[in-house]
Design a protein around this motif. Structure first.
Motif, mmCIF file in Angstrom:
data_model
loop_
_atom_site.group_PDB
_atom_site.id
_atom_site.type_symbol
_atom_site.label_atom_id
_atom_site.label_comp_id
_atom_site.label_asym_id
_atom_site.label_seq_id
_atom_site.Cartn_x
_atom_site.Cartn_y
_atom_site.Cartn_z
ATOM 1 N N TYR A 1 -20.865 58.240 -53.322
ATOM 2 C CA TYR A 1 -21.153 59.102 -54.466
ATOM 3 C C TYR A 1 -21.953 60.309 -54.001
ATOM 4 O O TYR A 1 -22.786 60.204 -53.105
ATOM 5 C CB TYR A 1 -21.936 58.330 -55.541
ATOM 6 N N GLN B 1 -24.223 56.122 -62.852
ATOM 7 C CA GLN B 1 -23.230 56.151 -63.929
ATOM 8 C C GLN B 1 -22.162 55.081 -63.715
ATOM 9 O O GLN B 1 -21.779 54.376 -64.648
ATOM 10 C CB GLN B 1 -22.569 57.527 -64.014
ATOM 11 N N VAL B 2 -21.682 54.971 -62.476
ATOM 12 C CA VAL B 2 -20.644 53.977 -62.170
ATOM 13 C C VAL B 2 -21.197 52.573 -62.357
ATOM 14 O O VAL B 2 -20.539 51.700 -62.933
ATOM 15 C CB VAL B 2 -20.086 54.180 -60.747
ATOM 16 N N ARG C 1 -21.360 51.877 -66.092
ATOM 17 C CA ARG C 1 -20.027 51.613 -66.664
ATOM 18 C C ARG C 1 -19.537 50.228 -66.271
ATOM 19 O O ARG C 1 -18.982 49.499 -67.099
ATOM 20 C CB ARG C 1 -19.021 52.673 -66.176
ATOM 21 N N THR C 2 -19.757 49.844 -65.024
ATOM 22 C CA THR C 2 -19.347 48.519 -64.557
ATOM 23 C C THR C 2 -20.099 47.432 -65.327
ATOM 24 O O THR C 2 -19.503 46.442 -65.762
ATOM 25 C CB THR C 2 -19.600 48.384 -63.040
ATOM 26 N N CYS D 1 -16.815 62.419 -54.266
ATOM 27 C CA CYS D 1 -17.525 61.428 -55.071
ATOM 28 C C CYS D 1 -16.533 60.519 -55.792
ATOM 29 O O CYS D 1 -15.587 60.992 -56.414
ATOM 30 C CB CYS D 1 -18.412 62.160 -56.070
ATOM 31 N N ARG D 2 -16.760 59.221 -55.719
ATOM 32 C CA ARG D 2 -15.867 58.246 -56.352
ATOM 33 C C ARG D 2 -16.064 58.128 -57.858
ATOM 34 O O ARG D 2 -15.297 57.439 -58.518
ATOM 35 C CB ARG D 2 -16.043 56.874 -55.697
ATOM 36 N N ASN D 3 -17.055 58.793 -58.413
ATOM 37 C CA ASN D 3 -17.253 58.778 -59.860
ATOM 38 C C ASN D 3 -16.149 59.638 -60.484
ATOM 39 O O ASN D 3 -16.111 60.845 -60.258
ATOM 40 C CB ASN D 3 -18.637 59.337 -60.201
ATOM 41 N N CYS E 1 -16.443 63.229 -61.707
ATOM 42 C CA CYS E 1 -17.097 64.144 -60.773
ATOM 43 C C CYS E 1 -16.153 64.588 -59.650
ATOM 44 O O CYS E 1 -15.703 65.713 -59.618
ATOM 45 C CB CYS E 1 -18.345 63.484 -60.195
ATOM 46 N N HIS E 2 -15.895 63.721 -58.699
ATOM 47 C CA HIS E 2 -15.078 64.011 -57.513
ATOM 48 C C HIS E 2 -15.570 65.226 -56.734
ATOM 49 O O HIS E 2 -14.795 65.928 -56.091
ATOM 50 C CB HIS E 2 -13.598 64.168 -57.862
ATOM 51 N N CYS F 1 -24.402 59.946 -60.065
ATOM 52 C CA CYS F 1 -23.056 59.371 -60.146
ATOM 53 C C CYS F 1 -23.036 57.881 -59.820
ATOM 54 O O CYS F 1 -22.344 57.111 -60.481
ATOM 55 C CB CYS F 1 -22.100 60.135 -59.237
ATOM 56 N N GLY F 2 -23.787 57.472 -58.816
ATOM 57 C CA GLY F 2 -23.842 56.046 -58.484
ATOM 58 C C GLY F 2 -24.366 55.236 -59.645
ATOM 59 O O GLY F 2 -23.851 54.165 -59.980
#
Length: 191
Positions: free
Chosen positions: A168, A177-178, A181-182, A148-150, A153-154, A174-175
């Protein structure tokens, strides 16, 4: 790990599940670090059926396992589109060294070929993880194993999307959340 022809590319093989079980031993979302010390690693190895109860597992073995896991996570992040060429190159070099430390041997039978660990104990168990990764790659599904790119998390996951575009572990968690944040970063920069 003989080939299972009943599965499709959209469902993970047993080998893919082995790799994911290993990379997801990190403390994620409040879970416990499963490779934190020799005792915890020994317990995980026994639960996964990779060693028996009499195998000595040291803190150094746990540290080696964490290094292998971290290298695999960096490669899986690259599969998800994470652009850290320097980190990926270090991880790939570590995996090459690991292949020498935890060797595999091809075993040819009438029904196919398998890569099997040449040793037992902890080195054999870590070789088993590398054999599973090799099996996934030989099946053509290596790029579907992702992390996961968050950043917090990973989590390792198997990309079941038809076009293999997932980045994600969960688009809703997670998607989102990102994306939030963006959005907040962009709004803060506009002010």
């Amino acid at each position: 790990m003989p080939m299972d022809t009943t599965r499709t590319i959209l469902s993970p093989s047993a080998a893919a599940e082995t790799v994911l079980a290993f990379v997801n031993t990190r403390a994620i979302d409040g879970s416990r670090e499963q490779l934190g010390d020799g005792a915890a690693f020994a317990q995980w190895l026994r639960l996964e059926g990779l060693t028996g109860p009499g195998v000595l597992v040291t803190h150094a073995d746990a540290a080696a396992a964490r290094e292998l896991r971290d290298a695999l996570v960096l490669v899986l992040l690259a599969h998800a589109g994470e652009e850290d060429d320097e980190g990926r190159a270090r991880a790939e070099e570590y995996l090459r060294r690991s292949a020498r430390l935890y060797p595999l041997a091809p075993v040819v039978t009438a029904s196919g070929v398998q890569l099997l660990p040449t040793g037992d104990g902890v080195p054999g168990a870590l070789a088993h993880v590398l054999a599973a990764a090799s099996d996934v790659a030989l099946r053509g599904a290596w790029m579907r194993l992702k992390a996961c790119r968050n950043p917090p998390c990973h989590l390792g996951f198997y990309d079941r999307s038809r076009n293999s575009s997932a980045a994600y572990c969960s688009p809703n968690r997670c998607g989102a959340q990102v994306a939030m944040r963006t959005y907040r970063t962009r709004k803060a920069q506009e002010e």
